[in-house]
Write a protein that holds these residues in place. Structure first.
Motif, short mmCIF file in Angstrom:
data_model
loop_
_atom_site.label_atom_id
_atom_site.label_comp_id
_atom_site.label_asym_id
_atom_site.label_seq_id
_atom_site.Cartn_x
_atom_site.Cartn_y
_atom_site.Cartn_z
N GLY A 1 0.80 -1.23 0.00
CA GLY A 1 0.00 0.00 0.00
C GLY A 1 0.82 1.28 0.00
O GLY A 1 0.36 2.32 0.45
N LYS A 2 2.04 1.20 -0.49
CA LYS A 2 2.92 2.39 -0.53
C LYS A 2 2.81 3.09 -1.87
O LYS A 2 2.29 2.54 -2.84
CB LYS A 2 4.38 1.97 -0.29
CG LYS A 2 4.61 1.12 0.93
CD LYS A 2 4.53 1.93 2.21
CE LYS A 2 4.71 1.01 3.42
NZ LYS A 2 4.65 1.76 4.69
N ALA A 3 3.37 4.29 -1.93
CA ALA A 3 3.40 5.04 -3.20
C ALA A 3 4.84 5.46 -3.48
O ALA A 3 5.19 6.63 -3.36
CB ALA A 3 2.50 6.26 -3.11
N PRO A 4 5.69 4.49 -3.82
CA PRO A 4 7.11 4.82 -4.01
C PRO A 4 7.34 5.65 -5.27
O PRO A 4 6.56 5.57 -6.22
CB PRO A 4 7.77 3.45 -4.15
CG PRO A 4 6.70 2.58 -4.72
CD PRO A 4 5.42 3.07 -4.11
N ALA A 5 8.42 6.41 -5.27
CA ALA A 5 8.84 7.13 -6.47
C ALA A 5 10.03 6.39 -7.07
O ALA A 5 10.90 5.90 -6.34
CB ALA A 5 9.25 8.55 -6.11
N VAL A 6 10.04 6.27 -8.41
CA VAL A 6 11.19 5.70 -9.08
C VAL A 6 11.94 6.83 -9.78
O VAL A 6 11.35 7.58 -10.55
CB VAL A 6 10.78 4.63 -10.12
CG1 VAL A 6 11.99 4.08 -10.85
CG2 VAL A 6 10.01 3.50 -9.44
#
Ligand SMILES: [Mn+2]
Length: 352
Positions: free
Chosen positions: A50-55
């Motif tokens: 449920g995370k919103a990581p940035a690449v």
């Protein structure tokens, strides 16, 4: 591969659970393994945690990899301020498929170093800068960063050894990264690699589709450039070193895009008497150098000794700077011939 330590797995599990602003970083001029591992980590974190990581990647991804589902990747060379801000705000940085922050590219290297976030390394190159990371998964007896990430994710409690619990998008990205780094199962294949492939196939990954996208979707410019290079530019020295130099002018004339020379360096090694193959492509202010070798000749040492680089024993890379090292393509050719002569004569340098 060596066995993953339970303490490290538990630590990663805890870090991923706690983090709210995750940045995923991989190397500049990303290849299939860089993009595959980064995208797999992204989908895992989104769908299972449920995370919103940035690449954040320095350069755009090669077109042959763009089929991987990866919205919203930030290209640091196009938005250095945005990339730096994301990194400065991060509470966790996951570094994939590189052994040192310098490999992430000039736009973000300093921001990564300066960040006070928790830092995790997941990589398969020699000589990691382990001191820069609080948690270090570094394994060289493995095909790829994607494979290492696969084995790590399989140990996570929410996957628990069942590859079908990985998001299919993550599983597809992992298979893609492993496939490209092994040159479609031609090199760096370990028992653990085939176990991974087997489990991911059983979990529903469409390998035929991956092969179609990665190996059978090129523009004809690439194939024609390959023909030109092999016919006109390939030199094979008596000491068994083969090289090709592609100048900036030739790249422009033939309209060769970034990523479209991927794999060219491997072709001369199909010739029996070639022990090591070197491919140079002119970029802005430097030549990008790729080195591949047979067992018994260390591509890593050649790249480290003469091209400010390194990598793996049989596959490495580096740079020749213009004008500090060489003036132009002719100078680069001469440089390689001299370097190859010194290197191949010196058994203690050459052997691995
Ligand atoms: Mn890799």
């Amino acid at each position: 591969m060596t066995t993953l330590r339970k303490a490290d797995i538990d630590k990663l599990d805890e870090l991923l659970g706690r983090a709210e602003r995750i940045v995923i970083s991989t190397h500049l001029h990303p290849d299939g393994d860089a993009v595959g591992s980064a995208v797999a980590m992204m989908h895992y974190l989104e769908e299972k945690r449920g995370k919103a990581p940035a690449v954040v990647i320095n350069d755009p991804m090669p077109e042959s990899i763009a089929f991987l589902d990866c919205p919203g990747i930030l290209i640091a060379s196009q938005d250095a301020a945005g990339a730096t801000a994301l990194i400065a705000a991060a509470d966790l940085i996951v570094s994939l498929d590189y052994n040192d922050f310098s490999r992430a590219g000039d736009a973000v290297c300093e921001a990564l170093r300066a960040s006070g976030a928790a830092k995790v390394l997941i990589d398969h190159h020699l000589n990691p800068s382990a001191g820069d990371f609080g948690l270090c998964f570094s394994e060289t007896e493995i095909s790829s960063a994607s494979e290492l990430l696969y084995h790590i994710l399989m140990k996570m409690p929410d996957v628990d050894g069942d590859a079908s619990r990985l998001p299919l998008s993550a599983a597809t990205a992992l298979m893609t990264g492993m496939t490209t780094d092994t040159n479609n199962f031609a090199n760096s294949v370990f028992p653990s690699t085939l176990e991974m492939a087997s489990a991911l196939l059983a979990a529903g990954v469409d390998r035929d589709a991956i092969i179609m996208h990665v190996y059978n979707s090129f523009r004809e410019n690439r194939v024609k450039a390959m023909g030109y290079l092999l016919d006109r530019k390939l030199r094979i020295l008596d000491n068994g070193v083969a090289y090709m130099v592609l100048s900036g002018g030739e790249t422009a004339d033939m309209d060769i895009r970034d990523g479209e020379t991927e794999g060219f360096v491997n072709i001369p090694l199909t010739i029996g008497r070639v022990k090591m193959s070197v491919f140079l492509r002119q970029d802005d202010g430097y030549f990008r150098v790729s080195v591949r070798s047979r067992r018994g000749t260390s591509a890593n040492r050649f790249a480290a000794a003469f091209f400010h680089g390194g990598g793996h024993e049989q596959a490495a890379g580096g740079r020749l700077y213009i004008p500090d090292d060489v003036a132009d393509a002719d100078g680069a050719a001469l440089y390689i011939e001299r370097a190859a002569a010194r290197f191949m004569e010196n058994d203690s340098l050459r052997n691995n």
